[in-house]
Design a protein around this motif. Structure first.
Motif, PDB file in Angstrom:
ATOM      1  N   LYS A 285      59.483  24.544  28.406  1.00  0.00           N
ATOM      2  CA  LYS A 285      59.762  24.030  29.852  1.00  0.00           C
ATOM      3  C   LYS A 285      59.194  22.524  29.846  1.00  0.00           C
ATOM      4  O   LYS A 285      59.115  21.843  30.701  1.00  0.00           O
ATOM      5  N   GLY A 286      58.236  22.516  28.843  1.00  0.00           N
ATOM      6  CA  GLY A 286      57.297  21.087  28.952  1.00  0.00           C
ATOM      7  C   GLY A 286      57.540  20.836  27.418  1.00  0.00           C
ATOM      8  O   GLY A 286      57.378  21.555  26.603  1.00  0.00           O
ATOM      9  N   ALA A 287      57.633  19.390  27.181  1.00  0.00           N
ATOM     10  CA  ALA A 287      57.715  19.136  25.792  1.00  0.00           C
ATOM     11  C   ALA A 287      56.453  18.591  25.091  1.00  0.00           C
ATOM     12  O   ALA A 287      56.565  18.911  23.787  1.00  0.00           O
ATOM     13  N   GLN A 288      55.465  18.045  25.822  1.00  0.00           N
ATOM     14  CA  GLN A 288      54.195  17.806  25.115  1.00  0.00           C
ATOM     15  C   GLN A 288      52.988  18.163  26.158  1.00  0.00           C
ATOM     16  O   GLN A 288      53.141  17.939  27.365  1.00  0.00           O
ATOM     17  N   TYR A 289      51.796  18.453  25.343  1.00  0.00           N
ATOM     18  CA  TYR A 289      50.582  18.600  26.206  1.00  0.00           C
ATOM     19  C   TYR A 289      49.428  18.028  25.569  1.00  0.00           C
ATOM     20  O   TYR A 289      49.032  18.374  24.253  1.00  0.00           O
ATOM     21  N   PRO A 290      48.845  17.001  25.993  1.00  0.00           N
ATOM     22  CA  PRO A 290      47.530  16.349  25.506  1.00  0.00           C
ATOM     23  C   PRO A 290      46.690  17.769  25.459  1.00  0.00           C
ATOM     24  O   PRO A 290      46.061  17.876  26.638  1.00  0.00           O
ATOM     25  N   MET A 291      46.113  17.843  24.385  1.00  0.00           N
ATOM     26  CA  MET A 291      44.975  19.052  24.332  1.00  0.00           C
ATOM     27  C   MET A 291      44.400  19.040  22.960  1.00  0.00           C
ATOM     28  O   MET A 291      44.853  18.433  22.182  1.00  0.00           O
ATOM     29  N   VAL A 292      43.161  19.498  23.047  1.00  0.00           N
ATOM     30  CA  VAL A 292      42.503  19.683  21.780  1.00  0.00           C
ATOM     31  C   VAL A 292      42.923  21.193  21.103  1.00  0.00           C
ATOM     32  O   VAL A 292      43.359  22.210  21.795  1.00  0.00           O
ATOM     33  N   SER A 293      43.108  21.131  19.671  1.00  0.00           N
ATOM     34  CA  SER A 293      43.535  22.305  19.248  1.00  0.00           C
ATOM     35  C   SER A 293      42.957  23.857  19.310  1.00  0.00           C
ATOM     36  O   SER A 293      43.368  24.713  18.860  1.00  0.00           O
ATOM     37  N   PHE A 294      41.730  23.806  20.041  1.00  0.00           N
ATOM     38  CA  PHE A 294      41.304  24.939  20.385  1.00  0.00           C
ATOM     39  C   PHE A 294      42.173  25.875  21.176  1.00  0.00           C
ATOM     40  O   PHE A 294      42.099  27.304  21.558  1.00  0.00           O
ATOM     41  N   ALA A 295      43.329  25.217  21.689  1.00  0.00           N
ATOM     42  CA  ALA A 295      44.405  26.066  22.521  1.00  0.00           C
ATOM     43  C   ALA A 295      45.339  26.960  21.513  1.00  0.00           C
ATOM     44  O   ALA A 295      45.896  27.818  22.054  1.00  0.00           O
ATOM     45  N   ILE A 296      45.233  26.627  20.402  1.00  0.00           N
ATOM     46  CA  ILE A 296      46.151  27.272  19.460  1.00  0.00           C
ATOM     47  C   ILE A 296      45.864  28.811  19.513  1.00  0.00           C
ATOM     48  O   ILE A 296      46.653  29.550  19.623  1.00  0.00           O
ATOM     49  N   PRO A 297      44.735  29.389  19.280  1.00  0.00           N
ATOM     50  CA  PRO A 297      44.460  30.630  19.148  1.00  0.00           C
ATOM     51  C   PRO A 297      45.233  31.445  20.402  1.00  0.00           C
ATOM     52  O   PRO A 297      45.601  32.489  20.602  1.00  0.00           O
ATOM     53  N   THR A 298      44.957  30.856  21.944  1.00  0.00           N
ATOM     54  CA  THR A 298      45.421  31.307  23.072  1.00  0.00           C
ATOM     55  C   THR A 298      46.923  31.424  22.950  1.00  0.00           C
ATOM     56  O   THR A 298      47.628  32.497  23.291  1.00  0.00           O
ATOM     57  N   ILE A 299      47.634  30.126  22.413  1.00  0.00           N
ATOM     58  CA  ILE A 299      49.032  30.566  22.285  1.00  0.00           C
ATOM     59  C   ILE A 299      49.442  31.786  21.461  1.00  0.00           C
ATOM     60  O   ILE A 299      50.341  32.415  21.624  1.00  0.00           O
ATOM     61  N   ILE A 300      48.710  31.980  20.299  1.00  0.00           N
ATOM     62  CA  ILE A 300      49.031  32.956  19.393  1.00  0.00           C
ATOM     63  C   ILE A 300      48.670  34.175  20.052  1.00  0.00           C
ATOM     64  O   ILE A 300      49.603  35.207  19.827  1.00  0.00           O
ATOM     65  N   GLN A 301      47.829  34.299  21.001  1.00  0.00           N
ATOM     66  CA  GLN A 301      47.458  35.670  21.567  1.00  0.00           C
ATOM     67  C   GLN A 301      48.590  36.002  22.624  1.00  0.00           C
ATOM     68  O   GLN A 301      49.155  37.146  22.782  1.00  0.00           O
ATOM     69  N   ASN A 302      49.124  34.801  23.627  1.00  0.00           N
ATOM     70  CA  ASN A 302      49.819  35.116  24.480  1.00  0.00           C
ATOM     71  C   ASN A 302      51.343  34.916  24.302  1.00  0.00           C
ATOM     72  O   ASN A 302      52.265  35.546  24.652  1.00  0.00           O
ATOM     73  N   ASN A 303      51.639  34.249  23.183  1.00  0.00           N
ATOM     74  CA  ASN A 303      53.220  34.046  22.815  1.00  0.00           C
ATOM     75  C   ASN A 303      53.274  34.073  21.067  1.00  0.00           C
ATOM     76  O   ASN A 303      53.779  32.843  20.736  1.00  0.00           O
ATOM     77  N   PRO A 304      52.718  34.880  20.614  1.00  0.00           N
ATOM     78  CA  PRO A 304      52.891  35.046  19.013  1.00  0.00           C
ATOM     79  C   PRO A 304      54.277  34.575  18.408  1.00  0.00           C
ATOM     80  O   PRO A 304      54.413  34.088  17.523  1.00  0.00           O
ATOM     81  N   GLU A 305      55.367  35.043  19.314  1.00  0.00           N
ATOM     82  CA  GLU A 305      56.747  35.013  18.487  1.00  0.00           C
ATOM     83  C   GLU A 305      57.124  33.282  18.757  1.00  0.00           C
ATOM     84  O   GLU A 305      58.021  33.008  18.095  1.00  0.00           O
ATOM     85  N   LEU A 306      56.365  32.561  19.691  1.00  0.00           N
ATOM     86  CA  LEU A 306      56.756  31.171  19.700  1.00  0.00           C
ATOM     87  C   LEU A 306      55.774  30.113  19.190  1.00  0.00           C
ATOM     88  O   LEU A 306      55.990  29.069  19.072  1.00  0.00           O
ATOM     89  N   ILE A 307      54.723  30.655  18.391  1.00  0.00           N
ATOM     90  CA  ILE A 307      53.751  29.766  17.853  1.00  0.00           C
ATOM     91  C   ILE A 307      54.479  28.806  16.852  1.00  0.00           C
ATOM     92  O   ILE A 307      53.943  27.758  16.487  1.00  0.00           O
TER      93      ILE A 307
END
Length: 450
Positions: A285-307
């Motif tokens: 729903k959003g194409a880009q997110y300026p962020m530090v890669s510490f966000a990746i584990p949260t995506i894996i936890q909440n949306n593992p099928e979309l990582i």
């Protein structure tokens, strides 16, 4: 050590783990009863060490990931060196933990080894007085060059990296990019062109989560690689009050880039949270997110099928051949200068900074970026978004974030960047305001030139 204490075993401490703030974790302490030892191993990694039993103490913060990492390292090390036992004690995270470490050092009651922040917080520990010089240790040949300045003081190196790095830049949805025929931008103008195409397609180009105001800083902070590429001495001059954001074009450019994003955020960007932003990104729903890669584990936890739909690119500069990533460095292991078992302590630090040590860590902690140890491979199940960062490291196109090179960071940066991102303050005014913001902090730190 001046005092002897009996340390509770790691299994007891594990039950006392408390949550600590992300990126604010430091290290926690305690010492232990140890016997006298004689060792001919003066290099901390070569030679034959005495087989007499030695007991070391390790101080870590109470964050779960740090606890898991320390346990894995200790178990692997003790299996290799059965004559050395390491007892681990935890301390709080955040500012309470910082004070804990400083108190231990001030009272000359520090553990043999402790894990603590790299970067500007190290300077407050008076390294020359309190820490063992590790400049000539064998492990230094394993460490990536960009990490070393973050654990250095007066040309001496005092620490070894523990865990993976984190890169600051742009997370993006690869499905959206593929659908619109977009390429990863290597210049800021290319990024702006992508934003226009994404917006025209009816998709949010840039995810803003300014409800969590800290996230508004990312574009400014992640731009430091580009600043350093143009002004190599900026960090030192900035610390000495010889350079300013407002009067240094390359640094002012960071605020100008943030100003360029006005009008490209989701409509609710002032009310949106970090967690909702990650959800927007994962779902496309959003194409880009300026962020530090510490966000990746949260995506894996909440949306593992979309990582697998998520990618990473460094914040673009203005020249394609200067494209590189700003890196948030991992914690570091330090040796207390007055330890009674310096050679054994250095042996453990050398192990931490080895391929073998990294392999032990990778079994219990998923990396958020490449390791700071040369040749250390990422686990086979590492998501592609982390692997996207590898070329920047392999090509030497990385720089530590400014906060790892300078203790000067104004407390009001996130309020200033919210105003810029919301279109309520222009870049030049923001840079001048931020320069004033850091002045008080620099004076409180007693820095020369302020």
């Amino acid at each position: 050590m001046s005092k002897k204490r009996t340390i509770k075993k790691f299994s007891v401490l594990l039950s006392c783990v408390t949550l600590c703030g992300l990126l604010l974790a430091g290290c926690g302490g305690g010492t232990s009863e140890s016997g006298k030892v004689s060792s001919s191993n003066s290099a901390g990694g070569s030679g034959e060490a005495s087989q007499e039993k030695v007991n070391l103490s390790l101080l870590i913060d109470s964050g779960q990931d740090t606890v898991n990492t320390a346990k894995a390292l200790v178990e692997a090390f003790e299996a290799k060196y059965p004559n050395i036992t390491i007892d681990t004690e935890t301390r709080p995270g955040g500012s309470e933990g910082d004070n804990f470490v400083k108190t231990r050092l001030a009272t000359e009651d520090m553990n043999d080894i402790f894990i603590y922040n790299s970067g500007s917080l190290l300077q407050a520990l008076n390294p020359e007085k309190n820490l063992l010089d590790l400049t000539n240790e064998p492990f230094q040949a394993n460490v990536i060059d960009s990490f070393k300045p973050t654990v250095s003081f007066n040309q001496k190196i005092y620490g070894a990296p523990v865990g993976s790095t984190m890169a600051g830049g742009w997370l993006y949805n690869k499905k959206v990019y593929a659908k619109l025929g977009l390429s990863v931008p290597k210049t800021w103008e290319e990024l702006k062109a992508n934003n226009d195409k994404i917006k025209a397609a009816g998709i949010t180009p840039i995810i803003g989560t300014f409800k969590d105001a800290w996230s508004s800083q990312m574009i400014v902070l992640a731009d430091y690689y580009n600043v350093q590429a143009q002004v190599p001495n900026f960090a030192a001059d900035y610390t000495a009050n010889k350079a300013k954001f407002a009067s240094t074009p390359a640094a002012l450019r960071s605020f100008q880039k943030l100003a360029d994003t006005v009008g490209y955020y989701n409509k609710d960007f002032l009310a949106a949270t970090y967690d909702s932003g990650l959800k927007m990104l994962a779902e496309g729903k959003g194409a880009q997110y300026p962020m530090v890669s510490f966000a990746i584990p949260t995506i894996i936890q909440n949306n593992p099928e979309l990582i697998d739909d998520i990618g990473f690119f460094a914040q673009p500069g203005d020249q394609p051949d200067q494209n590189g990533a700003t890196v948030w460095m991992p914690f570091a292991a330090y040796v207390y200068k007055n330890t009674e078992h310096a050679e054994e302590a250095k042996k453990f630090v050398n192990f931490i900074a080895s391929i073998e040590g990294v392999e032990a860590i990778s079994k219990v902690s998923k990396p958020s970026g490449p390791y700071a140890i040369k040749g250390a491979a990422l686990p086979s199940d590492t998501p592609q978004v982390v692997k996207d960062m590898l070329p920047y490291f392999d090509e030497g196109k990385t720089a530590p974030a400014l906060e790892f090179l300078s203790p000067v960071k104004g407390p009001n940066l996130e309020q200033i960047t919210v105003e810029v991102g919301a279109g309520k303050r222009n870049a030049a005014d923001a840079a001048e305001l931020y320069d004033k913001d850091v002045e008080k902090q620099a004076q409180q730190l007693g820095l020369e030139g302020w």
